[in-house]
Design an enzyme around this catalytic site. Structure first.
Site, PDB file in Angstrom:
ATOM      1  N   ASP A 184       0.867  -1.182   0.000  1.00  0.00           N
ATOM      2  CA  ASP A 184       0.000   0.000   0.000  1.00  0.00           C
ATOM      3  C   ASP A 184       0.903   1.231   0.000  1.00  0.00           C
ATOM      4  O   ASP A 184       2.046   1.156   0.457  1.00  0.00           O
ATOM      5  CB  ASP A 184      -0.913   0.008   1.244  1.00  0.00           C
ATOM      6  CG  ASP A 184      -2.157   0.867   1.033  1.00  0.00           C
ATOM      7  OD1 ASP A 184      -3.273   0.315   0.929  1.00  0.00           O
ATOM      8  OD2 ASP A 184      -2.007   2.113   0.959  1.00  0.00           O
ATOM      9  N   GLU A 244     -17.298  -0.711 -20.117  1.00  0.00           N
ATOM     10  CA  GLU A 244     -18.267  -1.734 -19.708  1.00  0.00           C
ATOM     11  C   GLU A 244     -19.605  -1.457 -20.388  1.00  0.00           C
ATOM     12  O   GLU A 244     -19.974  -0.295 -20.563  1.00  0.00           O
ATOM     13  CB  GLU A 244     -18.414  -1.728 -18.175  1.00  0.00           C
ATOM     14  CG  GLU A 244     -17.101  -2.107 -17.500  1.00  0.00           C
ATOM     15  CD  GLU A 244     -17.155  -2.083 -15.962  1.00  0.00           C
ATOM     16  OE1 GLU A 244     -18.207  -1.747 -15.396  1.00  0.00           O
ATOM     17  OE2 GLU A 244     -16.125  -2.412 -15.356  1.00  0.00           O
ATOM     18  N   HIS A 264     -18.714  -7.091 -13.627  1.00  0.00           N
ATOM     19  CA  HIS A 264     -18.676  -6.092 -12.541  1.00  0.00           C
ATOM     20  C   HIS A 264     -19.703  -6.412 -11.450  1.00  0.00           C
ATOM     21  O   HIS A 264     -20.572  -5.595 -11.128  1.00  0.00           O
ATOM     22  CB  HIS A 264     -18.913  -4.681 -13.104  1.00  0.00           C
ATOM     23  CG  HIS A 264     -18.390  -3.598 -12.214  1.00  0.00           C
ATOM     24  ND1 HIS A 264     -17.868  -2.418 -12.693  1.00  0.00           N
ATOM     25  CD2 HIS A 264     -18.292  -3.503 -10.858  1.00  0.00           C
ATOM     26  CE1 HIS A 264     -17.491  -1.658 -11.687  1.00  0.00           C
ATOM     27  NE2 HIS A 264     -17.745  -2.297 -10.545  1.00  0.00           N
ATOM     28  N   GLY A 285     -18.713  -7.550  -8.302  1.00  0.00           N
ATOM     29  CA  GLY A 285     -18.044  -7.641  -6.998  1.00  0.00           C
ATOM     30  C   GLY A 285     -18.941  -7.223  -5.841  1.00  0.00           C
ATOM     31  O   GLY A 285     -18.990  -7.862  -4.793  1.00  0.00           O
TER      32      GLY A 285
HETATM   33  N1  LIG Z   1     -15.761  -4.813  -8.441  1.00  0.00           N
HETATM   34  C1  LIG Z   1     -16.613  -4.172  -7.691  1.00  0.00           C
HETATM   35  O1  LIG Z   1     -17.816  -4.380  -7.774  1.00  0.00           O
HETATM   36  C2  LIG Z   1     -16.117  -3.199  -6.695  1.00  0.00           C
HETATM   37  C3  LIG Z   1     -14.962  -2.497  -6.923  1.00  0.00           C
HETATM   38  N2  LIG Z   1     -14.511  -1.592  -5.994  1.00  0.00           N
HETATM   39  C4  LIG Z   1     -13.260  -0.884  -6.266  1.00  0.00           C
HETATM   40  O2  LIG Z   1     -12.327  -1.248  -5.265  1.00  0.00           O
HETATM   41  C5  LIG Z   1     -11.598  -0.101  -4.902  1.00  0.00           C
HETATM   42  C6  LIG Z   1     -11.016  -0.276  -3.518  1.00  0.00           C
HETATM   43  O3  LIG Z   1     -12.053  -0.269  -2.569  1.00  0.00           O
HETATM   44  P1  LIG Z   1     -11.773  -0.085  -1.007  1.00  0.00           P
HETATM   45  O4  LIG Z   1     -10.912  -1.161  -0.485  1.00  0.00           O
HETATM   46  O5  LIG Z   1     -13.079   0.117  -0.383  1.00  0.00           O
HETATM   47  O6  LIG Z   1     -10.961   1.268  -1.026  1.00  0.00           O
HETATM   48  P2  LIG Z   1     -10.137   1.911   0.164  1.00  0.00           P
HETATM   49  O7  LIG Z   1     -10.050   3.358  -0.146  1.00  0.00           O
HETATM   50  O8  LIG Z   1     -10.649   1.477   1.480  1.00  0.00           O
HETATM   51  O9  LIG Z   1      -8.681   1.261  -0.038  1.00  0.00           O
HETATM   52  C7  LIG Z   1      -7.866   1.532  -1.134  1.00  0.00           C
HETATM   53  C8  LIG Z   1      -6.426   1.354  -0.683  1.00  0.00           C
HETATM   54  O10 LIG Z   1      -5.588   1.492  -1.826  1.00  0.00           O
HETATM   55  C9  LIG Z   1      -4.424   2.199  -1.424  1.00  0.00           C
HETATM   56  N3  LIG Z   1      -3.774   2.764  -2.597  1.00  0.00           N
HETATM   57  C10 LIG Z   1      -4.073   3.895  -3.286  1.00  0.00           C
HETATM   58  N4  LIG Z   1      -3.231   4.055  -4.318  1.00  0.00           N
HETATM   59  C11 LIG Z   1      -2.382   3.009  -4.283  1.00  0.00           C
HETATM   60  C12 LIG Z   1      -1.294   2.608  -5.087  1.00  0.00           C
HETATM   61  N5  LIG Z   1      -0.907   3.327  -6.137  1.00  0.00           N
HETATM   62  N6  LIG Z   1      -0.635   1.480  -4.752  1.00  0.00           N
HETATM   63  C13 LIG Z   1      -1.010   0.741  -3.673  1.00  0.00           C
HETATM   64  N7  LIG Z   1      -2.046   1.071  -2.867  1.00  0.00           N
HETATM   65  C14 LIG Z   1      -2.716   2.186  -3.182  1.00  0.00           C
HETATM   66  C15 LIG Z   1      -4.943   3.241  -0.448  1.00  0.00           C
HETATM   67  O11 LIG Z   1      -3.913   3.747   0.366  1.00  0.00           O
HETATM   68  C16 LIG Z   1      -5.975   2.410   0.324  1.00  0.00           C
HETATM   69  O12 LIG Z   1      -5.422   1.796   1.453  1.00  0.00           O
HETATM   70  C17 LIG Z   1     -12.631   1.026  -5.012  1.00  0.00           C
HETATM   71  O13 LIG Z   1     -12.022   2.276  -5.196  1.00  0.00           O
HETATM   72  C18 LIG Z   1     -13.429   0.623  -6.219  1.00  0.00           C
HETATM   73  O14 LIG Z   1     -12.858   1.196  -7.371  1.00  0.00           O
HETATM   74  C19 LIG Z   1     -15.194  -1.381  -4.835  1.00  0.00           C
HETATM   75  C20 LIG Z   1     -16.345  -2.057  -4.569  1.00  0.00           C
HETATM   76  C21 LIG Z   1     -16.931  -2.976  -5.502  1.00  0.00           C
HETATM   77  O1  LIG Z   2     -18.718   0.039  -5.309  1.00  0.00           O
HETATM   78  C1  LIG Z   2     -18.012   0.142  -6.329  1.00  0.00           C
HETATM   79  O2  LIG Z   2     -17.112   0.977  -6.455  1.00  0.00           O
HETATM   80  C2  LIG Z   2     -18.227  -0.783  -7.426  1.00  0.00           C
HETATM   81  O3  LIG Z   2     -17.406  -0.909  -8.293  1.00  0.00           O
HETATM   82  C3  LIG Z   2     -19.515  -1.485  -7.516  1.00  0.00           C
HETATM   83  O4  LIG Z   2     -20.137  -0.838  -8.559  1.00  0.00           O
HETATM   84  P1  LIG Z   2     -21.659  -1.111  -8.941  1.00  0.00           P
HETATM   85  O5  LIG Z   2     -22.494  -0.578  -7.828  1.00  0.00           O
HETATM   86  O6  LIG Z   2     -21.817  -2.581  -9.092  1.00  0.00           O
HETATM   87  O7  LIG Z   2     -21.817  -0.351 -10.213  1.00  0.00           O
END
Ligand SMILES: NC(=O)C1=CN([C@@H]2O[C@H](COP(=O)(O)OP(=O)(O)OC[C@H]3O[C@@H](n4cnc5c(N)ncnc54)[C@H](O)[C@@H]3O)[C@@H](O)[C@H]2O)C=CC1
Ligand SMILES: O=C(O)C(=O)COP(=O)(O)O
Length: 472
Positions: A232, A320, A350, A352
């Site tokens: 991180d 997407e 998508h 997740g």
């Molecule tokens: N596939 C899906 O449906 C979902 C995707 N997501 C994606 O997952 C991402 C992460 O979610 P959370 O864990 O809740 O975010 P978060 O903000 O809690 O954690 C992100 C972490 O990444 C770190 N970070 C930032 N830039 C970095 C880098 N260059 N190298 C290494 N670490 C770095 C930050 O310091 C932080 O600890 C969201 O921003 C979203 O884009 C989130 C929810 C659902």
């Molecule tokens: O919570 C996020 O950032 C996600 O990527 C999930 O996205 P969605 O609500 O499935 O479009």
């Protein structure tokens, strides 16, 4: 004729909106008390708890909300209870239709797909608030929104567990080539193999981004007998026996499975490309459920064709489809068909965060935040505004009003504001800034009906004003 100009967006001359909002002091039967969101003792010190008064800034039936991308029913229920006019769409909208519709609404609710760029937001003259019913907010121009007095809320962790569980499923599925075996049997082919199929016990999971999702995943992976390493950009306390490593390269070199959980940022674009894939162990696996921009997919395709990467799971893509039923072809991403032709790659649309639990919790969380903001001006949880709240106005304080003043963060503005409020008693006030934008809330006692308009117009006339709202 009742006075009408309750909300005004000074910079944009929001007469149209103002004319639609009429003052009323009698809450409708559908009005939901915002005060109920806080414990009765919230901010009261030793004073006895008194019933909070419902702020009723205008007929809530006049609030128009556009909900896109199949936002959960729980949010619809909350908005319907307020009497808001809700327009609901299952998918996102093409930009021209979005622009058409956003002109009209005070609230928009989206998920990860809808891009609210400066171009789109420039048309959103009536917009007060954006609800991202998801974690990511990269799809919104947060700075433009703040500078135009538009607050943005999201749900920072309600779907984190769902993503972490999906990734655990993918780690096992990739290690056992489950996707391929299942597909083969669906096609009528029996193919019983153990070659290059592994247990995950004792293997190393490398997590990039140890935030809400990464750290939740860390706990699950250790429970499955994996060793966890993470990288991180900030130092973060390890959970269990997980260990933070000093560089991405170190993580890639040590891990059997690499999983990405970083936000979409300029620095995370192509975080994993040819160089990084070459740093990964031979025969290792890559999982991306963060954002499509984080992995260079043509480079991944090459690495999988060469056998260096033994499998991958992708949940997110640079482009997407807008709606279910749309095709995932080269028309959308030039390499789509190459990707689909690979072995041991799990491609999901998508999903997740797409569980019943996550979506209903997000609907409530973001829905409530929007109602609190519209009705009471509370910005707790906003991602682009200073976070401010005041304890609710007591029920007995019938002639109190709440002033919300979003303004440019310049010296001398508070002096001007207080000069306008100086004829009245300011019962409580809070002000905070975030970059160029400052947010002020003030509760003022004993304000007569005709004085509300003067206060509103006085604040609006200040050069620093972005948005003035008078709630009562
Ligand atoms: N596939 C899906 O449906 C979902 C995707 N997501 C994606 O997952 C991402 C992460 O979610 P959370 O864990 O809740 O975010 P978060 O903000 O809690 O954690 C992100 C972490 O990444 C770190 N970070 C930032 N830039 C970095 C880098 N260059 N190298 C290494 N670490 C770095 C930050 O310091 C932080 O600890 C969201 O921003 C979203 O884009 C989130 C929810 C659902
Ligand atoms: O919570 C996020 O950032 C996600 O990527 C999930 O996205 P969605 O609500 O499935 O479009």
């Amino acid at each position: 004729m009742p006075p009408k100009d309750i909300i005004n967006k000074a910079a944009d001359g929001l007469d149209a909106l103002a004319n639609t909002l009429s003052i009323s002091t009698s809450p409708t039967s559908t009005f939901h008390s915002p005060g109920s969101h806080f414990p009765a003792s919230f901010g009261r010190g030793s004073r006895p708890a008194r019933a909070p008064r419902q702020l009723k800034p205008f007929n809530t039936e006049d609030i128009k909300i556009l909900l896109l991308e199949n936002v959960n029913q729980t949010a619809l229920d909350i908005f319907n209870k307020q009497g808001y006019q809700v327009e609901f769409h299952k998918s996102s909208l093409p930009e021209d239709q979005l622009i058409q519709k956003i002109r009209d609404v005070h609230v928009i609710g989206i998920r990860s797909k809808t891009k609210l760029t400066d171009r789109v937001l420039a048309e959103a003259k009536n917009l007060l608030v954006i609800g991202c019913f998801c974690i990511g907010t990269n799809q919104v121009d947060l700075e433009y929104a703040a500078k135009h007095g538009i607050a943005v809320f999201n749900s920072p962790f309600s779907n984190s567990r769902s993503v972490a569980e999906l990734v655990i499923a993918e780690v096992i599925s990739l290690a056992r080539q489950l996707g391929d075996r299942s597909l083969e049997l669906h096609q009528g082919r029996w193919n019983k193999v153990s070659s290059k199929c592994w247990e995950i016990r004792g293997k190393t999971l490398g997590i990039v981004g140890y935030g809400h999702i990464g750290s939740q995943l860390s706990v699950l992976a250790e429970a499955m007998g994996m060793a966890v390493r993470y990288y991180d950009v900030v130092p973060i306390m390890s959970l269990g026996t997980a260990r933070q490593v000093g560089s991405l390269q170190e993580l890639l070199q040590q891990s059997d499975f690499v999983t990405l959980h970083v936000p979409e940022l300029p620095e995370t674009k192509d975080l994993i490309g040819e160089k990084e894939l070459n740093q990964m162990k031979n025969g290792s696996y890559l999982i991306n459920a963060s954002r499509g921009s984080v992995v260079n997919i043509p480079d991944l395709i090459n690495a999988m064709k060469s056998g260096r990467i033994a499998g991958a799971a992708l949940d997110v893509y640079p482009n997407e489809p807008a709606a279910n039923g749309d095709f995932f072809t080269n028309d959308l991403n030039l390499w789509a068909e190459d990707l689909r032709g690979l072995k041991n790659i799990i491609l999901t649309p998508h999903i997740g965060g797409s569980t019943e639990e996550a979506q209903s919790a997000i609907g409530v969380e973001v829905g409530d935040a929007i109602v609190r903001y519209v009705n009471e001006g509370v910005t707790i949880g906003a991602v682009n505004m200073p976070e401010c709240t005041l304890r609710s106005i007591d029920f007995e304080q019938a002639s109190h009003i709440r002033v919300i003043f979003i303004h440019h963060n310049k010296p001398g503005v508070l002096r001007q504001v207080n000069a306008i409020l100086s004829d009245h008693n300011v019962e409580k006030q809070i002000s905070d800034s975030r970059g160029d934008v400052a947010y002020l809330m003030a509760d003022i006692s004993d304000v007569k009906e005709n004085e509300r308009k003067d206060i509103n117009e006085g604040l609006e006339s200040l050069g620093a004003c972005i948005l003035t709202r008078v709630l009562f």
